[in-house]
Design an enzyme around this catalytic site. Sequence first.
Site, PDB file in Angstrom:
ATOM      1  N   ASP A  85      42.623  42.469  47.928  1.00 56.09           N
ATOM      2  CA  ASP A  85      41.255  42.699  47.438  1.00 56.09           C
ATOM      3  C   ASP A  85      40.222  42.470  48.533  1.00 56.09           C
ATOM      4  OD1 ASP A  85      42.237  43.359  44.987  1.00 56.09           O
ATOM      5  OD2 ASP A  85      41.675  41.488  43.989  1.00 56.09           O
TER       6      ASP A  85
ATOM      7  N   SER B  96      40.517  36.693  37.967  1.00 59.09           N
ATOM      8  CA  SER B  96      41.932  36.826  37.568  1.00 59.09           C
ATOM      9  C   SER B  96      42.309  35.761  36.540  1.00 59.09           C
ATOM     10  CB  SER B  96      42.849  36.669  38.785  1.00 59.09           C
ATOM     11  OG  SER B  96      42.837  37.836  39.561  1.00 59.09           O
TER      12      SER B  96
HETATM   13  C1  S3P Z   1      44.831  41.285  39.838  1.00 60.86           C
HETATM   14  C2  S3P Z   1      45.844  41.765  40.601  1.00 60.86           C
HETATM   15  C3  S3P Z   1      45.647  42.669  41.737  1.00 60.86           C
HETATM   16  C4  S3P Z   1      44.202  42.695  42.201  1.00 60.86           C
HETATM   17  C5  S3P Z   1      43.240  42.792  41.057  1.00 60.86           C
HETATM   18  C6  S3P Z   1      43.420  41.621  40.105  1.00 60.86           C
HETATM   19  C7  S3P Z   1      45.177  40.372  38.745  1.00 60.86           C
HETATM   20  O1  S3P Z   1      46.043  43.950  41.341  1.00 60.86           O
HETATM   21  O2  S3P Z   1      43.998  43.763  43.097  1.00 60.86           O
HETATM   22  O3  S3P Z   1      41.909  42.775  41.536  1.00 60.86           O
HETATM   23  O4  S3P Z   1      44.292  39.646  38.248  1.00 60.86           O
HETATM   24  O5  S3P Z   1      46.352  40.371  38.340  1.00 60.86           O
HETATM   25  P1  S3P Z   1      47.589  44.407  41.530  1.00 60.86           P
HETATM   26  O6  S3P Z   1      48.387  43.166  41.586  1.00 60.86           O
HETATM   27  O7  S3P Z   1      47.942  45.242  40.371  1.00 60.86           O
HETATM   28  O8  S3P Z   1      47.616  45.145  42.838  1.00 60.86           O
END
Ligand code: S3P
Length: 430
Positions: free
Chosen positions: A315, A25
């Site tokens: 996740d 992220s």
């Molecule tokens: C992420 C946000 C999450 C997560 C993804 C990475 C990010 O998705 O599930 O693996 O880096 O902003 P959402 O917030 O859209 O559910």
Amino acid sequence: MNETRRLHASTERFAASVALPGDKSLSHRALVFSGMAAGDSLVSGLGNGADVLTSAHVLGQLGVRFHPDGSAVAVSSAGVGAWTEPAAPLDCGNSGTTMRLMTGALTGQSFTASLIGDESLSKRPMDRLVEPLGVLGARISTDDDGTPPVVVEPCDGLEGAEIVLTTPSAQLRSAFELGAIQASGDSVVSSPPGYRDHTERWLETMGLGERKDDTFVVHPGPVPATKYDLPGDTSSAAFLWAAAAISPGSEVTTPNISLNAGRIGFLEVLERMGVEVDASVDRAILGDPVGTVRVRGTTLRGVSIDGPLTIAALDELPLLAVVASFADGPTRVANAIELRVKESDRIASTCEMVRGLGGGAEPTADGFEVVGLGWLDGGTVASFGDHRIAMAAGVAATATRNPVDVVGSEATAVSWPDFYETLESLWSSR
Ligand code: S3P
């Protein structure tokens, strides 16, 4: 490609400390922020998964340049206002984060950009970007069924706006915010809680936003070129915590990982299941906490989770289904409807994985239930092309009664190319 990997359990305990590759992220964000900034930025600790390379490649199509600088990556950009029109569609591969963050970043462009993805990403909902970016004045469209390609067309300038999001999605919030910093006035965003607030923390530190009550106010302005010293990936560390959790007496320490509250819901869930957990903050990166986590396995009991805790563990929910199978008593997960639109339909794929290993799991209206038998047998399971399903099955295999064959095991490359080797190394480090 559809590789099958056979994994065997170990009855030995382990005690290990593992340095994780860079957080996915935060790597996406460091690349996108550096690409939007005019000047030279330096990113150290970048993740090595395919998704992170995808973000770099897409930025490269817009004229952003990357150079190795020792173990770091130097990023040179003329800034988001001077990005060049791409010669081909921007290929976001398997990465929803790349597609959503880049759509937000592209909203102020004077050229048309089209964002495409692989088979899995091409089925994921992108129409959720249309309204939030539309209220800023952006012109975004998707296919009729709301899926990619996402087309961003030039608009008549972006204006500050207010949006209330009904989904606690960090990707969606970030897309709005990356558009809003290019607008002519302040914007305000709010959503249900539980999301990872990396983008908000970085914007706040850069003077581009501030928290007001339950909302985040975005102040327009240029992203500064800066240095990013990224921590290891918390969502990858979670697989090692889970391996310790299902091996009573084993323990693992994961130093230098993101401890953002939206990332560590799974730690709280493990604690509620009876696992010994220690977490301590050592530093911050642009206002976002980084620290060390130690997890020690004991006997496990089932739990029920709901609300913001589910979002902060989102996740890790396929992994929770594995841990819950080794617990005593049922585990119930609610408020997890977003799992339906991840790299696979993770409510269906998680339940199928658990059943394929001889456990019990059933979908519910907004999540799933797992029968805690205290053991899993083993067997053949599909990854559904989803890295987190493949890795959850890999963790299960460390404690099953019989071997596990993971079909489509190569899916791990999206976030953690060295996953299997690292998992095996837990037993060799003592
Ligand atoms: C992420 C946000 C999450 C997560 C993804 C990475 C990010 O998705 O599930 O693996 O880096 O902003 P959402 O917030 O859209 O559910």
